[in-house]
Scaffold this motif. Sequence first.
Motif, PDB file in Angstrom:
ATOM      1  N   ASP A 348       0.851  -1.188   0.000  1.00 31.28           N
ATOM      2  CA  ASP A 348       0.000   0.000   0.000  1.00 31.28           C
ATOM      3  C   ASP A 348       0.890   1.242   0.000  1.00 31.28           C
ATOM      4  O   ASP A 348       2.129   1.148   0.067  1.00 31.28           O
ATOM      5  CB  ASP A 348      -0.948   0.006   1.203  1.00 31.28           C
ATOM      6  N   THR A 349       0.256   2.397  -0.071  1.00 28.04           N
ATOM      7  CA  THR A 349       1.004   3.658  -0.134  1.00 28.04           C
ATOM      8  C   THR A 349       1.845   3.869   1.112  1.00 28.04           C
ATOM      9  O   THR A 349       2.984   4.351   1.039  1.00 28.04           O
ATOM     10  CB  THR A 349       0.042   4.833  -0.340  1.00 28.04           C
ATOM     11  N   ALA A 350       1.307   3.510   2.267  1.00 24.76           N
ATOM     12  CA  ALA A 350       2.050   3.686   3.521  1.00 24.76           C
ATOM     13  C   ALA A 350       3.352   2.882   3.489  1.00 24.76           C
ATOM     14  O   ALA A 350       4.405   3.375   3.916  1.00 24.76           O
ATOM     15  CB  ALA A 350       1.184   3.257   4.705  1.00 24.76           C
ATOM     16  N   GLY A 351       3.293   1.676   2.980  1.00 27.18           N
ATOM     17  CA  GLY A 351       4.493   0.857   2.891  1.00 27.18           C
ATOM     18  C   GLY A 351       5.511   1.428   1.920  1.00 27.18           C
ATOM     19  O   GLY A 351       6.718   1.387   2.169  1.00 27.18           O
ATOM     20  N   ALA A 352       5.051   1.971   0.802  1.00 33.99           N
ATOM     21  CA  ALA A 352       5.947   2.588  -0.173  1.00 33.99           C
ATOM     22  C   ALA A 352       6.618   3.820   0.415  1.00 33.99           C
ATOM     23  O   ALA A 352       7.822   4.040   0.234  1.00 33.99           O
ATOM     24  CB  ALA A 352       5.178   2.944  -1.434  1.00 33.99           C
ATOM     25  N   LEU A 353       5.841   4.632   1.138  1.00 32.74           N
ATOM     26  CA  LEU A 353       6.394   5.851   1.759  1.00 32.74           C
ATOM     27  C   LEU A 353       7.441   5.499   2.815  1.00 32.74           C
ATOM     28  O   LEU A 353       8.475   6.169   2.919  1.00 32.74           O
ATOM     29  CB  LEU A 353       5.275   6.678   2.371  1.00 32.74           C
ATOM     30  N   GLN A 354       7.185   4.465   3.602  1.00 32.86           N
ATOM     31  CA  GLN A 354       8.145   4.049   4.618  1.00 32.86           C
ATOM     32  C   GLN A 354       9.464   3.626   3.979  1.00 32.86           C
ATOM     33  O   GLN A 354      10.546   3.984   4.449  1.00 32.86           O
ATOM     34  CB  GLN A 354       7.564   2.898   5.439  1.00 32.86           C
ATOM     35  N   ALA A 355       9.380   2.892   2.864  1.00 33.38           N
ATOM     36  CA  ALA A 355      10.593   2.472   2.162  1.00 33.38           C
ATOM     37  C   ALA A 355      11.348   3.673   1.611  1.00 33.38           C
ATOM     38  O   ALA A 355      12.587   3.736   1.689  1.00 33.38           O
ATOM     39  CB  ALA A 355      10.218   1.514   1.036  1.00 33.38           C
ATOM     40  N   LEU A 356      10.631   4.636   1.052  1.00 35.36           N
ATOM     41  CA  LEU A 356      11.261   5.855   0.542  1.00 35.36           C
ATOM     42  C   LEU A 356      12.001   6.592   1.643  1.00 35.36           C
ATOM     43  O   LEU A 356      13.133   7.080   1.448  1.00 35.36           O
ATOM     44  CB  LEU A 356      10.203   6.761  -0.079  1.00 35.36           C
ATOM     45  N   GLN A 357      11.399   6.694   2.798  1.00 36.40           N
ATOM     46  CA  GLN A 357      12.029   7.384   3.918  1.00 36.40           C
ATOM     47  C   GLN A 357      13.311   6.684   4.346  1.00 36.40           C
ATOM     48  O   GLN A 357      14.334   7.328   4.624  1.00 36.40           O
ATOM     49  CB  GLN A 357      11.040   7.463   5.089  1.00 36.40           C
ATOM     50  N   GLU A 358      13.272   5.356   4.391  1.00 39.57           N
ATOM     51  CA  GLU A 358      14.453   4.611   4.837  1.00 39.57           C
ATOM     52  C   GLU A 358      15.600   4.729   3.833  1.00 39.57           C
ATOM     53  O   GLU A 358      16.758   4.912   4.215  1.00 39.57           O
ATOM     54  CB  GLU A 358      14.074   3.144   5.062  1.00 39.57           C
ATOM     55  N   ILE A 359      15.282   4.639   2.553  1.00 37.02           N
ATOM     56  CA  ILE A 359      16.337   4.719   1.536  1.00 37.02           C
ATOM     57  C   ILE A 359      16.978   6.098   1.496  1.00 37.02           C
ATOM     58  O   ILE A 359      18.204   6.226   1.434  1.00 37.02           O
ATOM     59  CB  ILE A 359      15.769   4.334   0.157  1.00 37.02           C
ATOM     60  N   THR A 360      16.181   7.138   1.529  1.00 41.12           N
ATOM     61  CA  THR A 360      16.733   8.497   1.460  1.00 41.12           C
ATOM     62  C   THR A 360      17.465   8.886   2.744  1.00 41.12           C
ATOM     63  O   THR A 360      18.353   9.739   2.713  1.00 41.12           O
ATOM     64  CB  THR A 360      15.617   9.514   1.168  1.00 41.12           C
ATOM     65  N   ALA A 361      17.139   8.258   3.859  1.00 40.78           N
ATOM     66  CA  ALA A 361      17.805   8.575   5.129  1.00 40.78           C
ATOM     67  C   ALA A 361      19.218   7.985   5.184  1.00 40.78           C
ATOM     68  O   ALA A 361      20.105   8.552   5.829  1.00 40.78           O
ATOM     69  CB  ALA A 361      16.982   8.043   6.295  1.00 40.78           C
ATOM     70  N   ASP A 362      19.447   6.855   4.520  1.00 41.27           N
ATOM     71  CA  ASP A 362      20.771   6.226   4.545  1.00 41.27           C
ATOM     72  C   ASP A 362      20.991   5.529   3.201  1.00 41.27           C
ATOM     73  O   ASP A 362      20.968   4.294   3.106  1.00 41.27           O
ATOM     74  CB  ASP A 362      20.874   5.234   5.702  1.00 41.27           C
ATOM     75  N   TYR A 363      21.219   6.346   2.184  1.00 43.32           N
ATOM     76  CA  TYR A 363      21.287   5.799   0.832  1.00 43.32           C
ATOM     77  C   TYR A 363      22.454   4.834   0.660  1.00 43.32           C
ATOM     78  O   TYR A 363      22.298   3.757   0.066  1.00 43.32           O
ATOM     79  CB  TYR A 363      21.397   6.931  -0.195  1.00 43.32           C
TER      80      TYR A 363
END
Length: 391
Positions: A348-363
Amino acid sequence: MKKLRIIVSGYIGLFPSGGVTWDYIQYPLGLHLLGHDVYYIEDTMQYSRFQSEGKSWDDSSDSIQYLKETMEKFGLGDRWAYKDVASGKWFGIADARRNDIFKTADVFLNISESIWMRDEYLDIPVRILLDSDPMFTQVQYWNDYEPEKSREIINKRFSNYSHLFSFGENINAGDCSIPTYGLKWQVTRQPVCLDYWQQTTGSPDICKLSSVMNWSTREKMIYQGEEWGQKDVEFEKFIDLPAKFHGVLFELLVTDSSKKLERQRLTEAGWVIRDPLQLVRNTDEYQAYIESSCAEFSVAKETYVKSNSGWFSCRSACYLAMGRPVITQDTKWSRYLPSGNGLFAFNDTAGALQALQEITADYKKHALAARKIAEDYFDSYTVLNEMISCL
């Protein structure tokens, strides 16, 4: 390991583009690197889909030239043949040698049911169907109004093969909707020739999430009274994602053979839509495009998701190999591949947003993890050796 004479089929000439080429070339290339005697045969009984300006619709010369150049690039220049349906002529390997290869081959690998099953292929002792399109492969000839006739047609198709392999890693699970027809389906995944995919250091100047996709390639299938659709169905659930996560560029290279893509609507929602036929025309351009991205964001075909197939994309495996994190819709593939570090499943969108946050926080962390997943799960040496060992 015994050296085998192996014939591999595919769609490199029929669909001359970077992504399709990588989907298929890594089989003959990977088997060649393992030391097998490998030949690529393209005999689709289909007319070429692409002609340069001024050429007629039945002119296959562009496809043949593209295939020739591709095979030469990967050191397989004397190991390919193309059957032109328009003229009935073979190109590539000379007739006498090609016929000898057919007679002496140990293994025939039909990827995506791309080859026309002639008698000379049926005479090869080991004949593998590699199902790269799970659920579609099993029910594309199904007719709800004629179930008995449908089973007869489908069983006849599959009886041409001694072994059945599928990218649907969940195909034998109780919650998977893919009909097996009582046949033995073994699971496999996409091989990536890692020496040809070197991880690049650092991240691009612009944080671009990208993917290369078909919007819809066919009408919905009907099976057991239900509709089974394409990526356009699933994409609707996530169309507003750019509005919910700022600071990154969301870009898609979209092929729209169905003419159903509402380009303006997607653009207004924050997606950059570009043409893959202009940007990823060959293997080098395809790699360069992935390298220019920070990560991949992609959805799956509705049929893959709805059937709980366990399918995972060849394209996503290539992003991982380049050290690019992947955020991709779960088809139950997360039961078989790690999710949460370098590779993220979402529903769902919430899961996609969580992944985006994690990747951009520690690329950097996730980029390194992405490459490690490719090495552990998609290395052509491991994937293809495991397939051969099952024969």
